[in-house]
Design an enzyme around this catalytic site. Structure first.
Site, mmCIF file in Angstrom:
data_model
loop_
_atom_site.group_PDB
_atom_site.id
_atom_site.type_symbol
_atom_site.label_atom_id
_atom_site.label_comp_id
_atom_site.label_asym_id
_atom_site.label_seq_id
_atom_site.Cartn_x
_atom_site.Cartn_y
_atom_site.Cartn_z
ATOM 1 N N ASP A 30 29.541 -35.692 -1.773
ATOM 2 C CA ASP A 30 30.867 -35.077 -1.773
ATOM 3 C C ASP A 30 31.934 -35.958 -1.162
ATOM 4 O O ASP A 30 33.105 -35.868 -1.526
ATOM 5 C CB ASP A 30 30.838 -33.747 -1.006
ATOM 6 C CG ASP A 30 30.470 -32.610 -1.920
ATOM 7 O OD1 ASP A 30 29.599 -31.819 -1.537
ATOM 8 O OD2 ASP A 30 31.060 -32.538 -3.000
ATOM 9 N N HIS A 116 46.907 -27.726 -22.150
ATOM 10 C CA HIS A 116 48.010 -28.148 -22.994
ATOM 11 C C HIS A 116 48.154 -29.652 -22.946
ATOM 12 O O HIS A 116 48.861 -30.183 -22.118
ATOM 13 C CB HIS A 116 49.317 -27.478 -22.547
ATOM 14 C CG HIS A 116 49.261 -25.999 -22.673
ATOM 15 N ND1 HIS A 116 49.168 -25.374 -23.880
ATOM 16 C CD2 HIS A 116 49.269 -25.029 -21.739
ATOM 17 C CE1 HIS A 116 49.125 -24.065 -23.680
ATOM 18 N NE2 HIS A 116 49.186 -23.827 -22.401
ATOM 19 N N CYS A 158 43.740 -31.329 -25.975
ATOM 20 C CA CYS A 158 44.255 -31.589 -27.319
ATOM 21 C C CYS A 158 44.944 -32.943 -27.331
ATOM 22 O O CYS A 158 45.642 -33.296 -26.392
ATOM 23 C CB CYS A 158 45.286 -30.532 -27.709
ATOM 24 S SG CYS A 158 44.644 -28.861 -27.573
ATOM 25 N N SER A 184 41.519 -30.064 -29.485
ATOM 26 C CA SER A 184 40.152 -29.927 -28.993
ATOM 27 C C SER A 184 39.798 -28.460 -28.968
ATOM 28 O O SER A 184 40.576 -27.632 -28.509
ATOM 29 C CB SER A 184 40.054 -30.457 -27.557
ATOM 30 O OG SER A 184 39.949 -31.822 -27.553
#
Lengths: 344, 499
Positions: A30, A116, A158, A184
């Site tokens: 981590d 988006h 996308c 996508s």
């Protein structure tokens, strides 16, 4: 990095957590992972199975588990914070877990997903965007300071291929889930949870990564083929022209796992053994400080009663002055100066 | 990348003991000469090393100091006499028949900054010896190239160019004891005492280079990620060399190094294997067990496996009290620390004898080697950082530069120039300190949070935003302007018409 919020974007958080899980499974701790999630799906009030994030329908794989360390959460996932992490221009008060402390021998994997994406940009939190030019500049800044040895950039959104078009720094390899002009698509919905669980590209990538173990020798060419058009509907793309090594020779574990170079220690130095009666060196003078009580640690009274800082007043700039001068001059010329006494 | 010409000057004093002066000296003692060597790193970076040598004969005190039985005593006595500054070397040339140096040894390098050389073969042979000595005690072409590793084209660097720790303002050292089997072993280590006695001297010496902070912890139930195999012949468990890289990662998650400071962390782990996997040995590539039972990873730290003596199990009851022998452990950890910093003793010709640094942990000339490499690295980093900052500001015109960022940049430039000047005159200490200041200032300027270039407005977007606002507003204004101009022209025409 997951850049989209709201419950119906469950799949992007699931995407990011799947990649996180694979990377941890292959050995990266981590302390070497910066995880940015824009919304909390596991504890979302609309989640019918709280504290879980599933990646496959029928709830086969809970990628949230009990060992997830989110570094930037919710509204902290902004373009500014993302660029700050990459370039290192972070305010000094930021804790170590929120920084990217890489050096010239580090291989960095960056995975971004969001709802988006567009031609040349990716939207963060539905309110701001990061452009491919900014990303390319940030990578160039990293290269100048040698903050990476090699960088693998994966984006699932996308028109994802537009995000890596503008890269110009060396040693970068990029993969995207769809070309410019394509969207996508997501994988299956789960009727129990009510949303789509994963995006196709990441789903097949996760299936591929589950087969990898820390000592495997699979190379990047296999990762390029992970989601053919028949399964993914969109056409995944990749870019390797900036990368110096041949992708055939690049192991998946070079980026997704962590295999350290190790050397056997063959030398020792010889030390004189001190006898038991040796007195330990006195510590350097320490000032005796009184232990602080919890309430006294901050000067609360001072902070509450601070006057707000006066913002300096700046006179209006040239453009505004010119515009107003033009407007006033035209007004008085058109209507005549005798009207001035009516105005004032 | 920015161009840089480094000039590294090493002041050397060659002192001839009576009876060792070669016949072919160009002039009477004392005399000086200078030798230069060029190390070219890439097209734009080159390093010139200048060896400013003074040849003289011994003073009475030095002769008395050399009049002892062994080389070690001579070295100690000579150290008391002289105070060679950091970076300078003193070479004492002894007569060929001198018994100070053991048989077969022609060069002895002491713990401080002096060396004893056996004469023989004239001035040319002496010069060869001097060159070899400076390679050992100051810097070599490869150590400078490693310091400048981001400028060297990738193919030319050797495999160990990037394994040494980068120059940093501070380092954090963490000692961890891993006890996976507390039911069988109750392990006790006197880490505080060991750090004060054995580690602190070497850190005190290195305090010139950087700030060090040390902490320690004990982790229970921390296992190695790899299962060792049982070897019937030696009835012990073996970890092969190729499984070692996979040991570190599972442990790293539990080390808590992310809570520490922003400085690079060096982890030294001591692993006491479980009773069911004891004794555990590490095998190297050829299958032979490693004598130190330890391995290290460049830029990370080291791990040592400490086996509990087998007979002890038979008598005592569990958990067994294990008292760790800190000397054995610290010998390995300090050796690993030296290797991590790049202070290994490389291949030497057989007639060289290097004195071991003993309790101090570090010889003075090893400190010099570190300082030469770090100074060059610091100056190169400063020049790259400032150049890239300038390029960034050229490219993105609307970043505002605050006054303090500007003053940091000026200070970085001034310090870097001073460091280069000091390197050219041979003052290693002030060059190093100036280079440290330069790096601090340039990093502060480059990583200042205010320099974030978020405002990327492509030109077509600028038009798209401003035209709908200004075009309707501009129409009446432009029409009125046209009307004013027409009226003004009419007025100037009218007086002529009325006439």
């Amino acid at each position: 990095v997951c850049t989209s919020r709201f419950w119906f974007n469950y799949r992007h958080v699931a995407n990011t957590l799947s990649v996180y899980r694979s990377v941890k499974r292959l050995g990266i701790p981590d302390s070497h992972i910066v995880l940015m999630l824009a919304d909390d799906m596991a504890c979302n009030p609309r989640n019918p199975k709280p504290a879980t994030v599933f990646s496959h329908k029928n709830m086969e794989l809970n990628v949230y588990g009990d060992d997830v360390e989110v570094d930037y959460r919710s509204y902290e996932v902004t373009v500014e914070n993302f660029l700050r992490v990459l370039t290192g221009r972070i305010p000094p008060s930021t804790p170590r877990s929120k920084r990217l402390l890489s050096d010239d021998r580090s291989n960095i994997l960056i995975y971004m997903t969001g709802s988006h994406g567009g031609n040349g940009f990716l939207k963060f939190q539905d309110s701001e965007e990061i452009t491919n030019v900014e990303l390319a500049d940030a990578f160039e800044q990293m290269w100048q300071k040698r903050r990476y040895n090699e960088l693998l950039f994966i984006i699932d959104t996308c028109q994802g291929a537009s995000m890596y078009e503008r890269f110009y720094s060396p040693n970068i390899m990029a993969l995207a889930s769809s070309q410019v002009g394509e969207d996508s698509l997501s994988h299956q919905p789960d009727l129990g949870i009510g949303v789509h669980l994963m995006d196709r590209y990441t789903f097949y990538m996760l299936e591929f990564l589950e087969e990898i173990h820390p000592a495997s020798q699979t190379n990047m060419n296999d990762l390029f083929q992970v989601c053919p058009k028949s399964l993914c509907v969109s056409t995944p793309g990749h870019r390797t022209d900036l990368f110096q090594r041949d992708p055939q020779n690049v192991l998946i574990t070079d980026f997704f796992g962590s295999v350290r170079k190790v050397e056997i220690t063959t030398e020792t130095i010889s030390l004189n053994r001190y006898s038991a009666g040796f007195e330990s060196k006195l510590p350097k003078d320490e000032l005796a400080t009184e232990p602080l009580k919890y309430a006294e640690q901050l000067p609360v009274a001072q902070i509450i009663h601070q006057k707000p800082k006066q913002k300096d007043w700046h006179p209006p700039g040239g453009f505004i002055l010119g515009l107003w001068a033009l407007i006033i001059m035209v007004f008085f010329k058109t209507y005549g100066i005798k009207h001035m006494k009516h105005v004032f | 990348a920015a161009s840089a010409q480094f000039q590294l000057t090493v002041p050397i004093a060659v002192v001839f003991v009576p009876g060792s002066v070669p016949e072919d000296l160009p002039g009477p003692l004392p005399f000086r000469d200078v030798q230069e060597m060029e190390i070219s790193v890439n097209l734009r970076t080159s390093t010139t090393s200048r060896y400013q040598t003074v040849y003289r004969s011994t003073t009475a005190e030095e002769e008395a100091a050399l009049d002892v039985a062994t080389a070690q005593e001579a070295d100690a006595a000579l150290h008391l006499l002289q105070d060679a500054p950091l970076g300078a070397l003193t070479v004492y040339v002894l007569p060929e028949t001198s018994s100070l140096l053991p048989q077969g040894i022609s060069v002895y390098v002491g713990k401080h900054r002096s060396a004893l050389v056996r004469a023989g073969g004239g001035l040319a042979a002496l010069r060869v010896r001097l060159r070899q000595l400076t390679q050992v005690m100051s810097f070599t072409a490869s150590s400078i190239a490693a310091a400048l590793s981001d400028r060297v084209p990738d193919g030319q660097l050797g495999p160990d160019a990037r394994r040494h720790l980068k120059s940093s303002l501070g380092y954090e050292i963490t000692f961890s004891l891993l006890n996976p089997d507390p039911k069988s072993h109750a392990v006790d280590w006197d880490i505080e005492g060991a750090v004060n006695r054995y580690v602190q001297p070497i850190l005190d010496k290195l305090s010139l280079v950087a700030n060090f902070s040390v902490d320690s912890q004990i982790l229970y139930y921390a296992v190695l990620g790899v299962t060792p195999r049982f070897d019937k012949e030696s009835s012990s468990f073996l970890l092969s060399a190729h499984s070692l890289p996979h040991v570190i990662n599972p442990v790293e998650a539990r080390l808590g190094s992310s809570a520490a400071s922003l400085y690079p962390v060096l982890n030294f782990l001591l692993y006491v294997p479980e009773r069911s996997h004891s004794p555990l040995y590490i095998q190297d590539q050829d299958g032979a067990p490693v004598s130190t039972n330890a391995f290290h990873s460049p830029r990370w730290g080291g791990i040592m496996i400490y086996n509990v003596e087998a007979p002890a199990y038979a008598k005592a009851s569990l958990p067994l009290d294990v008292d760790v022998d800190m000397v054995r452990v610290m010998e390995v950890f300090l050796a690993q620390l030296r290797l991590l910093f790049g202070l290994s003793r490389e291949e030497l010709p057989p007639e060289f004898l290097l004195e071991s640094p003993g309790d101090e942990g570090l010889a003075d000339w090893e400190l010099d080697r570190l300082l030469w490499a770090h100074t060059v690295e610091n100056i190169a980093t400063v020049s790259t950082t400032l150049t890239s900052l300038a390029q960034l500001l050229d490219k993105i015109g609307n970043i505002v530069i605050k006054d303090d960022v500007a003053s940091e940049v000026y200070q970085a430039v001034a310090s870097a120039q001073s460091a280069m000047a000091q390197l050219a005159t041979g003052n290693l200490l002030s060059a190093f300190q100036a280079s440290k200041e330069a790096v601090t200032s340039s990093e502060r300027a480059f990583f200042d949070p205010s320099l974030l270039h978020l405002l990327y407005f492509p030109d077509d977007q600028k038009f798209a935003i401003y035209i709908p606002l200004f075009l309707p507003m501009a129409v009446p204004i432009l029409l009125s302007l046209a009307k004013i101009v027409r009226e003004a022209r009419q007025r100037t025409k009218e007086p002529t018409k009325l006439d």
